[in-house]
Design an enzyme around this catalytic site. Structure first.
Site, PDB file in Angstrom:
ATOM      1  CE  LYS A 220      10.375   8.506 -42.468  1.00 20.56           C
ATOM      2  NZ  LYS A 220      10.705   7.132 -42.655  1.00 20.56           N
ATOM      3  CB  CYS A 276      16.584   8.267 -42.831  1.00 17.08           C
ATOM      4  SG  CYS A 276      16.370   7.456 -44.414  1.00 17.08           S
TER       5      CYS A 276
HETATM    6  C1  UGA Z   1      15.667   4.539 -40.820  1.00 12.83           C
HETATM    7  C2  UGA Z   1      14.455   3.978 -40.050  1.00 12.83           C
HETATM    8  O1  UGA Z   1      14.851   2.867 -39.248  1.00 12.83           O
HETATM    9  C3  UGA Z   1      13.333   3.544 -41.014  1.00 12.83           C
HETATM   10  O2  UGA Z   1      12.197   3.136 -40.279  1.00 12.83           O
HETATM   11  C4  UGA Z   1      12.970   4.753 -41.893  1.00 12.83           C
HETATM   12  O3  UGA Z   1      11.962   4.423 -42.838  1.00 12.83           O
HETATM   13  C5  UGA Z   1      14.206   5.220 -42.640  1.00 12.83           C
HETATM   14  O4  UGA Z   1      15.219   5.595 -41.674  1.00 12.83           O
HETATM   15  C6  UGA Z   1      13.817   6.411 -43.490  1.00 12.83           C
HETATM   16  O5  UGA Z   1      13.421   7.431 -42.932  1.00 12.83           O
HETATM   17  O6  UGA Z   1      13.775   6.299 -44.723  1.00 12.83           O
HETATM   18  P1  UGA Z   1      17.723   3.456 -42.165  1.00 12.83           P
HETATM   19  O7  UGA Z   1      18.291   4.835 -42.193  1.00 12.83           O
HETATM   20  O8  UGA Z   1      17.680   2.672 -43.413  1.00 12.83           O
HETATM   21  O9  UGA Z   1      16.197   3.467 -41.606  1.00 12.83           O
HETATM   22  O10 UGA Z   1      18.611   2.624 -41.135  1.00 12.83           O
HETATM   23  P2  UGA Z   1      18.492   2.101 -39.623  1.00 12.83           P
HETATM   24  O11 UGA Z   1      18.527   0.632 -39.627  1.00 12.83           O
HETATM   25  O12 UGA Z   1      17.377   2.753 -38.921  1.00 12.83           O
HETATM   26  O13 UGA Z   1      19.866   2.641 -39.019  1.00 12.83           O
HETATM   27  C7  UGA Z   1      20.131   4.030 -38.892  1.00 12.83           C
HETATM   28  C8  UGA Z   1      21.446   4.252 -38.178  1.00 12.83           C
HETATM   29  O14 UGA Z   1      21.348   3.906 -36.804  1.00 12.83           O
HETATM   30  C9  UGA Z   1      22.594   3.419 -38.737  1.00 12.83           C
HETATM   31  O15 UGA Z   1      23.733   4.240 -38.821  1.00 12.83           O
HETATM   32  C10 UGA Z   1      22.785   2.332 -37.699  1.00 12.83           C
HETATM   33  O16 UGA Z   1      24.099   1.841 -37.672  1.00 12.83           O
HETATM   34  C11 UGA Z   1      22.423   3.065 -36.442  1.00 12.83           C
HETATM   35  N1  UGA Z   1      21.992   2.191 -35.334  1.00 12.83           N
HETATM   36  C12 UGA Z   1      20.827   1.479 -35.450  1.00 12.83           C
HETATM   37  C13 UGA Z   1      22.735   2.115 -34.163  1.00 12.83           C
HETATM   38  O17 UGA Z   1      23.793   2.773 -34.022  1.00 12.83           O
HETATM   39  N2  UGA Z   1      22.287   1.334 -33.137  1.00 12.83           N
HETATM   40  C14 UGA Z   1      21.134   0.627 -33.221  1.00 12.83           C
HETATM   41  O18 UGA Z   1      20.779  -0.067 -32.237  1.00 12.83           O
HETATM   42  C15 UGA Z   1      20.392   0.687 -34.407  1.00 12.83           C
END
Ligand code: UGA
Length: 445
Positions: A220, A276
């Site tokens: 994880k 997260c």
């Molecule tokens: C993340 C993981 O993607 C999930 O698989 C995991 O279960 C979850 O954490 C957790 O541990 O509970 P989440 O925090 O909901 O999910 O959001 P993401 O979609 O992963 O985005 C995280 C951050 O990365 C956001 O701030 C988003 O804007 C940023 N991001 C994402 C980018 O800057 N660039 C990208 O290409 C993708």
């Protein structure tokens, strides 16, 4: 099966609803009276597309119920999921007090064989810690097993991620517990349940990894940290693009055509936030250093991310000169689209910096309507993006909500004092905005 889920945050609530939907009998418990009262009337305390509908359906069918009584939940279930928060302390070490409290209650209430499942992200070694606490608090000799079963759902896509996962990880030292967990998840593993049949976009079986609890816990943290590393990496390349005149969109596309690299989690911007990634990368770095394994890459990933959000402020200074008394419109407060979560959102750090520099800040977000407690006083919550932009010297897009892609930028240009746009997510069309007369700045383009 009879299941209790302790903690009704994102992970707990979605897990409970998912298990209810595939036919189990679920009691969700939480000490927060407000949350439980809302859930009992079929209202979901978080903004997550599709969730409320499934909660209501399963509440009405009797598959799911909500209670504040943790002891009741434990006594009336065979499988107990722990989904309470483990927020970071100032050192980066996760705060385990809620988790320990739950383990004590399980020890005190245990009335037969139970499987205790760690669902929320917990520090490496927690399975063993929980086992010890439960044993210490038992006044009988009922047996129990511990399972680590991390959740990989993303906010904003939580329902689909829970129903159609890319993998299930089950970490335990007990064969009996592993077999019961496989049975519990049977309909998910086989993608054989009503919701999948109605919405199916994947028919193959879901891969299940059986491992020891410590490896499962590390999977994880390492997964989230790897994804955060991809983003910090591409952000560093985007910063280089600006210096040498390259375009990060083409660079990412060109890199991503190599299937070993791919394009997912490679969107350059103002960096990652949320509940997260920041917590988990810090926690893994803490553990790696604690065990003397070194955390050089993880620490660099954090460092790059901490700086990245302030690139927007630097760009604002380049465009406006002195920030004091300038009017800045900020679009987006949530840490990403399709959620109302503002935990560790880059937006608030950026707004606080603009306020500190003396700007008049107006903020608009499609779903966040309450003033976040960690946002410095003085920003104005605008009721629509046009009110936010009225007489603004600069518009900064920080969250890529769909709504912002379709705004009337012609109208915005007319009402702004100076037509400056910083697109912190590279989601607007540079060419059309530039053709309209905006000074457009993206990240690495
Ligand atoms: C993340 C993981 O993607 C999930 O698989 C995991 O279960 C979850 O954490 C957790 O541990 O509970 P989440 O925090 O909901 O999910 O959001 P993401 O979609 O992963 O985005 C995280 C951050 O990365 C956001 O701030 C988003 O804007 C940023 N991001 C994402 C980018 O800057 N660039 C990208 O290409 C993708």
């Amino acid at each position: 099966m009879k299941v209790c889920v302790i903690g009704t945050g994102y992970v707990g609530l979605v897990t409970g609803v998912c298990l209810a939907e595939i036919g189990h009998n679920v009691i969700c418990v939480d000490k927060d009276e407000k949350k439980i009262s809302l859930l009992n009337i079929g209202k979901v305390p978080i903004y997550e597309q599709g969730l409320e509908e499934i909660v209501r359906k399963n509440r009405d069918s009797g598959n799911i119920s909500f209670s504040r009584d943790v002891g009741y939940g434990i006594k009336n279930s065979d499988i107990i999921f722990i989904s309470v928060g483990t927020p970071p302390l100032s050192t980066g070490k996760p705060d385990l007090s809620s988790l320990d409290e739950v383990a004590k209650l399980i020890g005190k209430s245990i009335n037969g064989y139970k499987i205790v499942v760690n669902k929320s992200t917990v520090p490496i070694g927690t399975a063993k810690r929980i086992k010890k606490i439960i044993k210490e608090n038992q006044d009988n000799d009922h047996s129990f097993d511990i399972v680590s079963n991390p959740e990989f759902l993303k906010e904003g896509e939580a329902v689909d991620d829970a129903f159609f996962p890319e993998r299930l990880v089950i970490g335990s030292e007990s064969k009996k517990a592993i077999d019961i967990m496989k049975e519990l998840y049977g309909p998910i593993i086989n993608q054989d349940f009503d919701y999948a049949r109605a919405n199916s976009h994947k028919k193959e079986k879901v891969p299940v990894l059986i491992t020891d609890s410590t490896s499962s816990e590390l999977i994880k943290y390492a997964s989230n940290s790897f994804l955060a590393s991809k983003i910090s990496f591409i952000n560093e390349i985007a910063n280089l693009c600006e210096r040498i005149g390259a375009n990060i969109l083409d660079v990412t596309y060109g890199m991503g055509l190599d299937t070993r690299i791919g394009t997912r989690f490679m969107k350059a911007g103002i960096g990652w936030g949320g509940s997260c990634f920041p917590k988990d990368v810090r926690a893994l770095s803490y553990t790696a250093e604690e065990y003397g394994a070194g955390a050089n890459i993880l620490n660099a990933v954090i460092h790059v991310n901490n700086q990245q959000r302030f690139k927007v402020v630097q760009k604002a200074m380049d465009l406006l000169g002195i920030i004091d008394d300038k009017v800045i419109a900020v679009l987006g407060l949530s840490f990403k689209p399709n959620t109302n979560d503002t935990r560790e959102t880059p937006s608030i750090a950026i707004i606080n910096k603009f306020l500190e520099l003396g700007a008049e800040v107006r903020v608009y977000d499609p779903v966040v309507k309450e003033y976040p407690s960690d946002m410095d006083k003085g920003a104005v919550m605008a009721s629509d993006p046009y009110k936010a932009s009225d007489k603004a010297d600069l518009l900064v897009l920080v969250t890529e909500w769909d709504e912002f892609l379709n705004l009337d930028y012609g109208k915005i240009k007319k009402i702004m004092r100076s037509p400056n746009i910083i697109d912190g997510r590279n989601c607007l069309c540079k060419k059309s905005l530039t053709d309209m007369g905006f000074n457009y700045k993206g990240i690495g383009i």
